[in-house]
Design a protein around this motif. Structure first.
Motif, mmCIF file in Angstrom:
data_model
loop_
_atom_site.group_PDB
_atom_site.id
_atom_site.type_symbol
_atom_site.label_atom_id
_atom_site.label_comp_id
_atom_site.label_asym_id
_atom_site.label_seq_id
_atom_site.Cartn_x
_atom_site.Cartn_y
_atom_site.Cartn_z
ATOM 1 N N VAL A 51 0.864 -1.186 0.000
ATOM 2 C CA VAL A 51 0.000 0.000 0.000
ATOM 3 C C VAL A 51 0.895 1.228 0.000
ATOM 4 O O VAL A 51 2.119 1.118 0.095
ATOM 5 C CB VAL A 51 -0.939 -0.001 1.230
ATOM 6 C CG1 VAL A 51 -1.917 -1.160 1.181
ATOM 7 C CG2 VAL A 51 -0.146 -0.032 2.526
ATOM 8 N N ASN A 78 -1.144 3.454 7.652
ATOM 9 C CA ASN A 78 -2.282 3.424 8.557
ATOM 10 C C ASN A 78 -3.166 2.274 8.096
ATOM 11 O O ASN A 78 -3.728 2.317 7.010
ATOM 12 C CB ASN A 78 -3.042 4.747 8.509
ATOM 13 C CG ASN A 78 -4.193 4.792 9.484
ATOM 14 O OD1 ASN A 78 -4.724 3.767 9.915
ATOM 15 N ND2 ASN A 78 -4.607 5.999 9.829
ATOM 16 N N SER A 79 -3.274 1.247 8.924
ATOM 17 C CA SER A 79 -4.104 0.088 8.597
ATOM 18 C C SER A 79 -5.224 -0.010 9.626
ATOM 19 O O SER A 79 -4.984 -0.363 10.780
ATOM 20 C CB SER A 79 -3.259 -1.184 8.609
ATOM 21 O OG SER A 79 -4.079 -2.321 8.381
ATOM 22 N N ARG A 80 -6.420 0.366 9.211
ATOM 23 C CA ARG A 80 -7.597 0.329 10.083
ATOM 24 C C ARG A 80 -7.364 1.099 11.386
ATOM 25 O O ARG A 80 -7.687 0.627 12.468
ATOM 26 C CB ARG A 80 -8.023 -1.111 10.354
ATOM 27 C CG ARG A 80 -8.471 -1.848 9.085
ATOM 28 C CD ARG A 80 -8.917 -3.263 9.369
ATOM 29 N NE ARG A 80 -7.910 -4.123 9.937
ATOM 30 C CZ ARG A 80 -6.996 -4.812 9.245
ATOM 31 N NH1 ARG A 80 -6.961 -4.700 7.942
ATOM 32 N NH2 ARG A 80 -6.132 -5.586 9.857
#
Length: 162
Positions: A48, A65-67
């Motif tokens: 990402v 930033n993942s969730r």
């Protein structure tokens, strides 16, 4: 784990008591196979957008930033002193928990999950520089052709000192 991963069991382990087998996630970096204990891995996902962090060591690609969780991303090729390669469709980020802080490891591809017992693991060879040798927890020979699998020491990889 990703849709490309499969679960296999080494022939050498087929007659071993399953209670002594541990899953390891196998991935590739620059034509070599490495593995980490699956119990240390939270998730695996595609590459990402990574936000660079000014002043970070060269092996720190940045953060994502993942969730709602901020994850520091380490480029394992750079960390191990391997040649640079642009991430592609096969590249994956392996997310691990390290001292209550998630760390993502950028790898070339995740290959499979295998099962090994402690008796399948040999001691780390005394090769390479002192710093790179410390990344290695041990080795294991896998498959009919006794392909060498390098087992990594997560704590050393995530140390601030190279």
């Amino acid at each position: 784990m990703s849709e490309q991963e499969t679960v296999t069991q080494s022939e050498s382990n087929s007659n071993t008591n399953n209670s002594h087998l541990n899953p390891w996630v196998v991935f590739k970096l620059f034509e070599e196979k490495y593995a980490l204990k699956a119990v240390t891995i939270q998730e695996v996902f595609r590459i990402v957008d990574i936000v660079p962090v000014p002043g970070a060591p060269d092996y720190i690609l940045g953060i994502i930033n993942s969730r709602g969780i901020i994850i520091t991303i380490i480029d394992l090729r750079t960390r191990f002193g391997l040649p640079f390669a642009e991430p592609n469709d096969s590249s994956r980020i392996i997310v691990l928990e390290n001292d209550n802080h998630p760390i993502g490891l950028l790898v070339d591809t995740v290959a499979e999950v295998i099962w090994m017992s402690d008796s399948d693991i040999g001691s780390a060879p005394g090769i390479g520089t002192e710093a790179t040798a410390e990344f290695i927890q041990g080795v294991s020979q896998q498959g009919d052709n006794n392909e060498l699998l390098i087992l990594l020491n997560l704590e050393r990889i995530t140390d601030d000192e190279p």
